[in-house]
Every structure is written in C-alpha cells, then in structure tokens.
Design an enzyme around this catalytic site. Structure first.
Site, short mmCIF file in Angstrom:
data_model
loop_
_atom_site.label_atom_id
_atom_site.label_comp_id
_atom_site.label_asym_id
_atom_site.label_seq_id
_atom_site.Cartn_x
_atom_site.Cartn_y
_atom_site.Cartn_z
N GLY A 13 -36.52 -44.57 21.94
CA GLY A 13 -37.43 -45.57 21.37
C GLY A 13 -37.29 -46.93 22.02
N PHE A 37 -41.37 -38.76 18.54
CA PHE A 37 -42.47 -39.01 17.63
C PHE A 37 -43.19 -40.31 17.99
CE2 PHE A 37 -43.73 -40.98 13.42
CZ PHE A 37 -44.99 -40.42 13.42
N LEU A 74 -30.41 -44.57 15.10
CA LEU A 74 -31.66 -45.35 15.17
C LEU A 74 -32.90 -44.51 14.90
CD1 LEU A 74 -29.64 -47.27 16.68
CD2 LEU A 74 -31.53 -47.91 18.16
N LYS A 92 -37.60 -38.30 4.76
CA LYS A 92 -36.69 -37.23 5.18
C LYS A 92 -35.87 -37.66 6.39
CE LYS A 92 -39.22 -33.03 3.88
NZ LYS A 92 -39.98 -31.92 4.45
N ASN A 100 -26.98 -35.96 8.18
CA ASN A 100 -26.55 -35.19 9.36
C ASN A 100 -25.60 -35.98 10.27
OD1 ASN A 100 -27.79 -32.77 8.66
ND2 ASN A 100 -29.75 -33.40 9.52
N ARG A 107 -16.73 -34.92 10.66
CA ARG A 107 -16.07 -33.83 11.40
C ARG A 107 -15.38 -34.34 12.66
NH1 ARG A 107 -18.10 -31.17 15.63
NH2 ARG A 107 -20.23 -31.79 15.18
N ALA A 115 -28.75 -48.25 11.77
CA ALA A 115 -29.75 -49.29 12.02
C ALA A 115 -30.59 -49.43 10.76
CB ALA A 115 -30.62 -48.93 13.21
N TYR A 146 -40.31 -46.09 3.89
CA TYR A 146 -39.40 -46.70 4.87
C TYR A 146 -38.32 -47.52 4.15
CZ TYR A 146 -38.07 -49.51 9.00
OH TYR A 146 -37.38 -50.13 10.02
N ARG A 187 -47.59 -53.19 15.39
CA ARG A 187 -46.78 -54.34 15.00
C ARG A 187 -47.43 -55.62 15.52
NH1 ARG A 187 -40.53 -52.13 15.50
NH2 ARG A 187 -41.25 -50.70 17.10
P1 NAD Z 1 -39.15 -46.85 17.73
O1 NAD Z 1 -40.21 -46.18 16.93
O2 NAD Z 1 -39.50 -47.30 19.11
O3 NAD Z 1 -37.88 -45.93 17.84
C1 NAD Z 1 -37.54 -44.93 16.90
C2 NAD Z 1 -37.18 -43.66 17.66
O4 NAD Z 1 -36.81 -42.64 16.73
C3 NAD Z 1 -38.36 -43.11 18.48
O5 NAD Z 1 -37.94 -42.78 19.78
C4 NAD Z 1 -38.77 -41.86 17.69
O6 NAD Z 1 -39.37 -40.88 18.50
C5 NAD Z 1 -37.44 -41.43 17.11
N1 NAD Z 1 -37.59 -40.58 15.91
C6 NAD Z 1 -38.38 -40.79 14.83
N2 NAD Z 1 -38.22 -39.79 13.94
C7 NAD Z 1 -37.29 -38.94 14.48
C8 NAD Z 1 -36.71 -37.72 14.03
N3 NAD Z 1 -37.03 -37.17 12.86
N4 NAD Z 1 -35.81 -37.12 14.84
C9 NAD Z 1 -35.47 -37.65 16.06
N5 NAD Z 1 -35.99 -38.79 16.53
C10 NAD Z 1 -36.89 -39.44 15.73
O7 NAD Z 1 -38.62 -48.08 16.85
P2 NAD Z 1 -37.53 -49.20 17.19
O8 NAD Z 1 -38.16 -50.50 16.96
O9 NAD Z 1 -36.83 -48.91 18.45
O10 NAD Z 1 -36.52 -48.96 15.97
C11 NAD Z 1 -35.26 -48.31 16.13
C12 NAD Z 1 -34.49 -48.40 14.82
O11 NAD Z 1 -34.28 -49.76 14.47
C13 NAD Z 1 -35.22 -47.73 13.65
O12 NAD Z 1 -34.27 -47.04 12.86
C14 NAD Z 1 -35.78 -48.91 12.89
O13 NAD Z 1 -35.90 -48.62 11.52
C15 NAD Z 1 -34.73 -49.99 13.15
N6 NAD Z 1 -35.33 -51.32 13.01
C16 NAD Z 1 -36.15 -51.82 13.99
C17 NAD Z 1 -36.74 -53.06 13.81
C18 NAD Z 1 -37.65 -53.70 14.86
O14 NAD Z 1 -38.20 -54.76 14.61
N7 NAD Z 1 -37.80 -53.12 16.03
C19 NAD Z 1 -36.51 -53.79 12.63
C20 NAD Z 1 -35.70 -53.21 11.66
C21 NAD Z 1 -35.10 -51.99 11.85
N1 UDP Z 2 -49.98 -58.65 11.23
C1 UDP Z 2 -51.14 -59.32 11.55
N2 UDP Z 2 -51.95 -58.79 12.50
C2 UDP Z 2 -51.66 -57.64 13.17
C3 UDP Z 2 -50.46 -56.94 12.84
C4 UDP Z 2 -49.65 -57.48 11.85
O1 UDP Z 2 -51.44 -60.37 10.99
O2 UDP Z 2 -52.46 -57.24 14.03
C5 UDP Z 2 -49.08 -59.23 10.21
C6 UDP Z 2 -48.65 -58.27 9.10
O3 UDP Z 2 -49.59 -58.26 8.05
C7 UDP Z 2 -47.32 -58.89 8.69
C8 UDP Z 2 -46.78 -59.48 9.99
O4 UDP Z 2 -47.90 -59.61 10.87
O5 UDP Z 2 -47.54 -59.95 7.78
C9 UDP Z 2 -45.71 -58.61 10.67
O6 UDP Z 2 -46.22 -57.30 10.75
P1 UDP Z 2 -45.46 -56.12 11.49
O7 UDP Z 2 -46.27 -54.89 11.25
O8 UDP Z 2 -45.17 -56.51 12.89
O9 UDP Z 2 -44.04 -56.01 10.79
P2 UDP Z 2 -43.49 -56.10 9.28
O10 UDP Z 2 -42.55 -57.23 9.31
O11 UDP Z 2 -44.62 -56.35 8.32
O12 UDP Z 2 -42.85 -54.78 9.05
#
Ligand code: NAD
Ligand code: UDP
Length: 323
Positions: A13, A37, A74, A92, A100, A107, A115, A146, A187
């Site tokens: 990701g 995904f 993550l 899930k 898991n 183990r 994360a 979430y 986003r």
């Molecule tokens: P992302 O969607 O790019 O990465 C998530 C990855 O998890 C993807 O590669 C996806 O394919 C994989 N994945 C999803 N479901 C899966 C499953 N069931 N089995 C195996 N792989 C699976 O998002 P990201 O921004 O890189 O986020 C990574 C982590 O950081 C997440 O856990 C997210 O909740 C957390 N996080 C990110 C942010 C942010 O702003 N980027 C903020 C808060 C928390």
């Molecule tokens: N948002 C927006 N325009 C967009 C996408 C998001 O105004 O095209 C707003 C959304 O309503 C939220 C903020 O930007 O208030 C951040 O959204 P994001 O989906 O990036 O992350 P969130 O912090 O809400 O999970």
C-alpha cells in the site's frame, strides 16, 4: 546492525510500500503480505529483484504461518471510499487480521506494531487530541466499520499484551499524504491534486471549514520505525501526525496555488459523521521517541504534486471487485 526478519502486512500500500523500501535498504529480511485490494503491484515491483525482499499475495483474514522477529500490521483499507466499499470485510480485516498477527507474534515471540488511526477519536470534543482522550465514535454510522474495527484491534493488542505478554506497540496515525497515494482513493489530498492537474473543479465537502492535520509520508514512516524500535516500556498508543492544522478550504487554495491550476472550488454535501476537526497532541512522541515532523505542508504537497505529474492516472484500477 541487527538484521531482523520483518513482516509488513499491507506492505504494497501507500505507507506499507515506503516502509518496505526503507527496511529493505536497512538490510532486513522483509516479507510483504498483501491482497492488493487497494494497492498496485507497481508499488513494490522495484523491490522484487532484491534478495532480502519477498512478496506474498495473501488475505490477512486467513491465518498464515511465517517465522519473523517483527511485524508491522498495516493491512486495512484506509480511505473512506475504500473502507466503505465492503464495510463488513473492513471490520473483518481489522479484527481477524489483528488476531492472526497477534497469534503469530505470540508463537514467534515477535514484536508487533499496530497501525491504528486518529479515527479512534471519532468527531472529537477534545482538541488537540491526546492519547488519553477516549473519543466520540458513532458505532452505527458509515465510518464505524473502520473506526470500531481499529478500536477493537487496539483492544486485542492490549489484551494479548496483558494476558500473553506479547510485545506490542500501537501508533495512532493522523492523515498522511505523499507520492504513491492511490489517485482515486477519494482522500482529500489525492482528489484535490488530481482535480487541479486536470483543471477540474475542486470538490469541497461542506463549507470547507472542517480541519485536518496533514503529515508527509517520510515523517510518518520515521515515527512508526522509531516506535517499533523504541523502549519496551512504551507500548502506546502514541499519536504520530503533524500538528499543523488546516481547513479543507485552505488546503484547496494551497493546492491551486502550487499547481498553478485554473480550477475553481465546487461545494458539495458533507458526508455524514465527517469529523469537524482533527489535530494530534504529539507530546508523547516528542518526549519518548524524540520524534516530530520535519516536512511543512507546502513542501510535502509540492513533492506529491511532482509525483502526480509523472503518473498516468488511467493505470490505476479501482478496488478489487468481490472484496
Ligand atoms: P492503503 O490502502 O494504501 O494500504 C493498505 C494496504 O492493505 C493495501 O495494500 C491493501 O491492498 C492491503 N489490504 C487491505 N485489506 C487487506 C487484507 N484483508 N489482506 C491483506 N492486505 C489487505 O492505505 P495506507 O494509507 O497505506 O494505510 C496503511 C495503514 O495505515 C492502514 O492500516 C491504515 O488504517 C493506517 N492509517 C493510514 C492513514 C493515512 O492517512 N494514510 C491514517 C491512519 C491510519
Ligand atoms: N474532502 C473534501 N473533498 C474531497 C475529499 C474529501 O472536502 O474531494 C473532505 C472530507 O469531507 C473530510 C476531509 O476532506 O472533511 C478529509 O477527508 P479524507 O477522506 O481525506 O480523510 P478523513 O480524515 O475524513 O478520513
């Protein structure tokens, strides 16, 4: 340096691929597990030839048997549009994925980092948010799969720690952006940059007065690695994010200025349960990890915009059907 066998779930990701890159560069033996995904193989294809990198297509809701010393967990869709695509699967992934990796950590006697997210604070009544704040989450709303999934994962991490002495770490990540964000993840940063570069209207949900605090991905990955390597007394949760707080309207205007775009602002309805404000209190990270962000928003956005200019957005596919 002590070479470790490190598992990164969700390693293909946006954040996971940067973390894998860094750990591979440090010489660790890195296993990336992902079901793709929300990610693209191209995020990690440049690592495939490296002898200390291994990629496994696997869904974390199913058990997997690996021998490792460290686990960064993550795997989970992170953008609202992605995690609401199949909300049951999102819960899930958080809950069964946590069980898991915790079983594996127990183990293998591995250290495991979760994360987690600022979403555990919901629409916060306390501002900025310290880790001691318990949050205001709607358990039955569209974001609950979430928010509550991540809260349940934190519960599991703490219970495995207290009951089975598993060596756990929890970070709560605030909005993070940077190159390799999925351009159609919905986003705010990816939407605004993609729209500005295409000369399309910038879609502001609500009146744009809601705030977020945006952390550049390099700062975030540094914070996560420090937490993993930090003192064993620091289990967390620890907030990792940039305390610089901006309204969404300010973000839109900054993106327009940095891209030199002719785009105009278009106001659309605010999604339900959209938090009105969000800003991390990072006192714990500053004190115990000597960590704080170093990249100001305008610099990080400029780097992200430069990356968006290099990609062909039509190469990016939407989330996998039937997930
Ligand atoms: P992302 O969607 O790019 O990465 C998530 C990855 O998890 C993807 O590669 C996806 O394919 C994989 N994945 C999803 N479901 C899966 C499953 N069931 N089995 C195996 N792989 C699976 O998002 P990201 O921004 O890189 O986020 C990574 C982590 O950081 C997440 O856990 C997210 O909740 C957390 N996080 C990110 C942010 C942010 O702003 N980027 C903020 C808060 C928390
Ligand atoms: N948002 C927006 N325009 C967009 C996408 C998001 O105004 O095209 C707003 C959304 O309503 C939220 C903020 O930007 O208030 C951040 O959204 P994001 O989906 O990036 O992350 P969130 O912090 O809400 O999970």
């Amino acid at each position: 340096m002590n070479i470790q066998r490190i598992l990164v779930t969700g390693g293909a990701g946006f954040l996971g691929s940067h973390l894998c890159e860094r750990l591979v560069e440090e010489g660790h033996d890195v296993i990336c597990v992902d079901n793709f995904f929300t990610s693209q193989k191209t995020n990690v294809s440049h690592l495939l030839g490296r002898p200390n990198f291994e990629l496994i297509r696997h869904d974390v809701t199913e058990p997997i048997w690996l021998e490792v010393d460290r686990i960064y967990n993550l795997a989970c869709p992170a953008a609202p549009g992605h995690y609401q695509y199949n909300p049951i699967k999102t819960t899930k992934t958080s809950v069964m994925g946590a069980i898991n990796v915790l079983g594996m950590a127990k183990r293998c006697r591995a250290r495991v980092l979760q994360a987690s997210t600022s979403e555990v604070y919901g629409d916060p009544e306390v501002h900025p948010q310290p880790e001691s704040y318990r949050g205001a989450v709607n358990p039955i709303g569209p974001r609950a799969c979430y928010d509550e999934g991540k809260r349940a994962a934190e519960t599991l991490f703490m219970d495995y720690h207290r009951m089975n002495r598993v060596d756990v770490r929890i970070v709560r990540i605030f909005n993070t952006y940077g190159p390799r964000m999925h351009p159609f993840d919905g986003r705010v940063v990816s939407n605004f940059i993609r729209q500005a570069l295409a000369g399309e209207d910038i879609t502001i949900y609500g009146d744009g007065s809601q705030t977020r605090s945006f952390c550049y991905r390099d700062d975030l990955v540094e914070g996560m690695v420090r937490m993993m390597n930090g003192p064993s007394s620091l289990v967390g949760p620890v907030n990792i994010g940039n305390p610089g707080e901006f309204t969404i309207r300010e973000l839109a205007e900054l993106v327009i200025r940095l891209t030199g775009s002719p785009s105009r602002l278009r106001f659309e309805p605010l999604p339900s349960d959209d938090p009105t404000r969000r800003r991390p209190d990072i006192t714990l990270a500053r004190t115990h990890l000597q960590w704080e962000p170093t990249v100001p928003l305008a610099d990080g956005l400029a780097r992200t915009i430069a990356w968006f200019r290099t990609i062909n957005v039509s190469d990016y596919r939407p989330p996998t059907p039937n997930y």
